[in-house]
Scaffold this active site. Structure first.
Site, PDB file in Angstrom:
ATOM      1  N   GLY A 173       1.077  -0.718  -0.006  1.00 52.41           N
ATOM      2  CA  GLY A 173       0.306   0.307  -0.021  1.00 52.41           C
ATOM      3  C   GLY A 173       1.162   1.093   0.004  1.00 52.41           C
ATOM      4  O   GLY A 173       0.638   2.118  -0.863  1.00 52.41           O
TER       5      GLY A 173
ATOM      6  N   ASN B  27      -7.098   4.459   9.003  1.00 54.81           N
ATOM      7  CA  ASN B  27      -6.920   3.269  10.015  1.00 54.81           C
ATOM      8  C   ASN B  27      -6.804   3.789  10.743  1.00 54.81           C
ATOM      9  O   ASN B  27      -6.467   2.394  11.524  1.00 54.81           O
ATOM     10  CB  ASN B  27      -5.892   3.268   8.862  1.00 54.81           C
ATOM     11  CG  ASN B  27      -4.310   4.453   9.122  1.00 54.81           C
ATOM     12  OD1 ASN B  27      -4.901   5.001   8.281  1.00 54.81           O
ATOM     13  ND2 ASN B  27      -3.402   4.109   9.741  1.00 54.81           N
TER      14      ASN B  27
ATOM     15  N   GLN C 230      -7.731   0.254   4.372  1.00 51.39           N
ATOM     16  CA  GLN C 230      -8.153  -0.052   4.671  1.00 51.39           C
ATOM     17  C   GLN C 230      -9.804  -0.132   4.121  1.00 51.39           C
ATOM     18  O   GLN C 230     -10.929  -1.692   5.505  1.00 51.39           O
ATOM     19  CB  GLN C 230      -8.430   0.680   6.530  1.00 51.39           C
ATOM     20  CG  GLN C 230      -8.083   0.943   6.573  1.00 51.39           C
ATOM     21  CD  GLN C 230      -7.571  -0.195   7.355  1.00 51.39           C
ATOM     22  OE1 GLN C 230      -7.827  -1.009   8.176  1.00 51.39           O
ATOM     23  NE2 GLN C 230      -5.931  -0.327   7.853  1.00 51.39           N
TER      24      GLN C 230
ATOM     25  N   GLY D 140      -2.627  -6.329  -0.087  1.00 54.10           N
ATOM     26  CA  GLY D 140      -2.994  -7.321   0.124  1.00 54.10           C
ATOM     27  C   GLY D 140      -3.051  -7.799   1.913  1.00 54.10           C
ATOM     28  O   GLY D 140      -4.041  -8.736   2.028  1.00 54.10           O
ATOM     29  N   HIS D 141      -2.001  -7.531   2.594  1.00 56.19           N
ATOM     30  CA  HIS D 141      -1.855  -8.021   4.090  1.00 56.19           C
ATOM     31  C   HIS D 141      -3.192  -7.268   4.851  1.00 56.19           C
ATOM     32  O   HIS D 141      -3.014  -7.732   5.850  1.00 56.19           O
ATOM     33  CB  HIS D 141      -0.873  -7.590   4.677  1.00 56.19           C
ATOM     34  CG  HIS D 141      -0.013  -6.565   5.241  1.00 56.19           C
ATOM     35  ND1 HIS D 141      -0.368  -5.886   6.294  1.00 56.19           N
ATOM     36  CD2 HIS D 141       0.178  -5.611   4.399  1.00 56.19           C
ATOM     37  CE1 HIS D 141       0.301  -5.028   6.594  1.00 56.19           C
ATOM     38  NE2 HIS D 141       0.548  -4.034   5.081  1.00 56.19           N
TER      39      HIS D 141
ATOM     40  N   THR E  93      11.554  -8.091 -11.539  1.00 61.63           N
ATOM     41  CA  THR E  93      10.336  -9.279 -11.501  1.00 61.63           C
ATOM     42  C   THR E  93       9.033  -9.109 -11.139  1.00 61.63           C
ATOM     43  O   THR E  93       9.484  -9.270  -9.409  1.00 61.63           O
ATOM     44  CB  THR E  93      11.332  -9.859 -11.552  1.00 61.63           C
ATOM     45  OG1 THR E  93      12.925 -10.128 -12.328  1.00 61.63           O
ATOM     46  CG2 THR E  93      11.088 -11.531 -11.464  1.00 61.63           C
TER      47      THR E  93
ATOM     48  N   CYS F 289       2.682   3.386  13.560  1.00 64.09           N
ATOM     49  CA  CYS F 289       4.032   4.411  13.907  1.00 64.09           C
ATOM     50  C   CYS F 289       3.970   4.926  14.957  1.00 64.09           C
ATOM     51  O   CYS F 289       4.764   5.197  15.627  1.00 64.09           O
ATOM     52  CB  CYS F 289       4.226   4.998  12.484  1.00 64.09           C
ATOM     53  SG  CYS F 289       2.610   4.691  11.376  1.00 64.09           S
TER      54      CYS F 289
HETATM   55  C1  LIG Z   1      -1.582  -0.236   6.153  1.00 60.22           C
HETATM   56  C2  LIG Z   1      -1.708   0.951   5.194  1.00 60.22           C
HETATM   57  C3  LIG Z   1      -0.840   1.638   4.588  1.00 60.22           C
HETATM   58  C4  LIG Z   1       0.151   1.053   4.083  1.00 60.22           C
HETATM   59  O1  LIG Z   1      -0.109  -0.360   3.349  1.00 60.22           O
HETATM   60  P1  LIG Z   1       1.427  -1.134   3.256  1.00 60.22           P
HETATM   61  O2  LIG Z   1       1.550  -2.079   2.282  1.00 60.22           O
HETATM   62  O3  LIG Z   1       1.891  -1.938   4.978  1.00 60.22           O
HETATM   63  O4  LIG Z   1       2.689  -0.184   3.269  1.00 60.22           O
HETATM   64  C5  LIG Z   1      -1.475   3.069   3.559  1.00 60.22           C
HETATM   65  N1  LIG Z   1      -2.878   3.110   4.318  1.00 60.22           N
HETATM   66  C6  LIG Z   1      -3.482   3.102   4.338  1.00 60.22           C
HETATM   67  C7  LIG Z   1      -4.662   3.362   4.905  1.00 60.22           C
HETATM   68  C8  LIG Z   1      -3.159   1.568   5.987  1.00 60.22           C
HETATM   69  O5  LIG Z   1      -4.053   1.459   6.694  1.00 60.22           O
END
Ligand SMILES: *Cc1c(COP(=O)(O)O)cnc(C)c1O
Length: 399
Positions: free
Chosen positions: A76, A156, A184, A205-206, A242, A330
């Site tokens: 993200g 978030n 989110q 993805g996560h 890649t 963070c």
């Molecule tokens: C987690 C998050 C991101 C960052 O995504 P990553 O895949 O961890 O780099 C960006 N924006 C929002 C709103 C998020 O919750």
């Protein structure tokens, strides 16, 4: 009683989610059997290429987009960085002004700050007490130098969902591109990039039970954007390197699963979340729910407890096997109060005493019961020893 040493009660799904077994199963062959480089010409590499293109179709379908409008990224943050810097440099001749909000993720805010150092101008719009942006403020901020509006779909920290349809409409009425960080929102808010008037959209993805380090940027056909990563001709020359084939395959399967039954998923999660919120507000005095009461993600509960510190709450919850968060991941490391809570007008002390509980697919009603049993005790104990607690707000000592 469940043995909480066995399995933690995980209520931090906004930070990251576990990966679904179906996602892992879809990825597995691409780690071993189908290891070919998708750019290679022999037949053996065709399986890898097919995996990537099928995932591109899955992501496109989930967003109501075309496959050629999807570019894979390493998450993200990369998608946010790319959308903003890519449009800023492509449209430098047209203008130098970007509009965003005070409550964006740092992947957006710090990117905008970096652009300010290069001479761009950025407007950080305020939000109301519930964390909502006023589309009228977006309209008032647009000038003939404005090239991009970037407003997140859902926050978030406090879960507030923004009126992005209206915001996109305002941007388009003035010929300005609209980017939304939907990291989110995917899996919780139905997304159709055409209906919502989105030109660029970031996802990760996560955050929806897929693999970490995977993401995508939706780029509407015809949108001018510079590359962020230069090198080979992958992703139609837009994003070199890649491909993370197993990760991309997992992302595709995860978004397919996450968007298959959004309504049913939300109903189940929101019912648990609502019981959690009622229980917390009903049993712990001097507590407020942060974020919009209704326009919020179904899994998000964010509280402020007066007289106590978020970090102390987390430590005591952790001792009871409960995983939660204060502010964003963070800000909890830096001990700064959350920029999001401050932007909603919360005073410093209350922003410091915030707790975010975000539910997910593996949570059960038992988990909610357990948190409702532990949390009042934890807050009570911390208030006993807090120098901020006025005598009248101290709960009676429990033997
Ligand atoms: C987690 C998050 C991101 C960052 O995504 P990553 O895949 O961890 O780099 C960006 N924006 C929002 C709103 C998020 O919750």
């Amino acid at each position: 009683m469940n043995d909480k040493d066995q399995r933690p009660v995980y209520m931090d799904h906004a930070a990251t989610t576990f990966m679904r077994p179906e996602v892992l199963a879809a990825m597995a062959p691409y780690f071993s059997r189908y290891f070919g480089n998708p750019s290679s010409l022999y037949r053996f590499a065709r399986e890898s290429r097919k995996g990537v293109e099928e995932a591109r179709m899955q992501v496109a379908t989930a967003l109501g987009a075309e496959p050629e409008e999807i570019s894979f990224t390493a998450g993200g943050s990369e998608a946010d960085n790319w959308a903003i810097t890519g449009v800023a440099s492509a449209l430098r001749k047209k203008g130098d002004h970007i509009i965003t909000t005070a409550i964006e993720h740092h992947a957006v805010l710090h990117t905008c700050e970096a652009l300010e150092k290069q001479g761009y101008r950025v407007t950080y719009l305020p939000v109301d007490g519930d964390g909502r942006v006023d589309p009228g403020d977006v309209r008032d901020a647009i000038t003939d130098r404005t090239i991009l509006v970037s407003v997140m779909t859902a926050n978030n920290e406090i879960g507030t969902v923004q009126p992005i349809t209206e915001i996109g409409r305002v941007a388009h009425a003035h010929g300005v591109l609209f980017h939304t960080d939907a990291v989110q929102a995917v899996g919780a808010v139905p997304i159709d990039v055409d209906a919502l008037g989105i030109d660029l959209l970031s996802l990760s993805g996560h955050k929806f039970y897929g693999p970490k380090g995977t993401g995508a940027l939706y780029i509407r056909r015809g949108t001018r954007i510079e590359s962020l990563i230069h090198g080979g001709g992958q992703e139609r020359g837009r994003r070199a390197g890649t491909e993370n084939v197993p990760g991309i395959v997992g992302l595709g399967r995860a978004i397919e699963l996450a968007t298959a039954d959004i309504e049913g998923h939300n109903r189940r999660i929101a019912a648990m979340r609502d019981r959690l919120v009622r229980g917390v507000l009903g049993s712990i005095p001097d507590t407020r729910l942060n974020g919009h009461p209704k326009q919020r993600l179904p899994n998000n509960a964010n509280f402020s407890f007066r007289y106590v510190e978020g970090e102390s709450i987390l430590l005591l919850l952790d001792a009871h096997g409960i995983c939660a968060s204060t502010g964003s991941a963070c800000s909890s490391a830096s001990l700064e109060p959350s920029h999001v809570l401050l932007a909603t007008g919360l005073p410093h002390e209350e922003a410091h005493g915030s707790l975010r509980l975000t539910l997910g697919d593996a949570n059960t009603e038992d988990d909610v019961d357990y948190v409702l049993e532990v949390l009042p005790e934890v807050i009570g104990r911390l208030r006993q020893i807090s120098p901020l607690t006025p005598a009248c707000a101290r709960m009676p000592e429990v033997e």
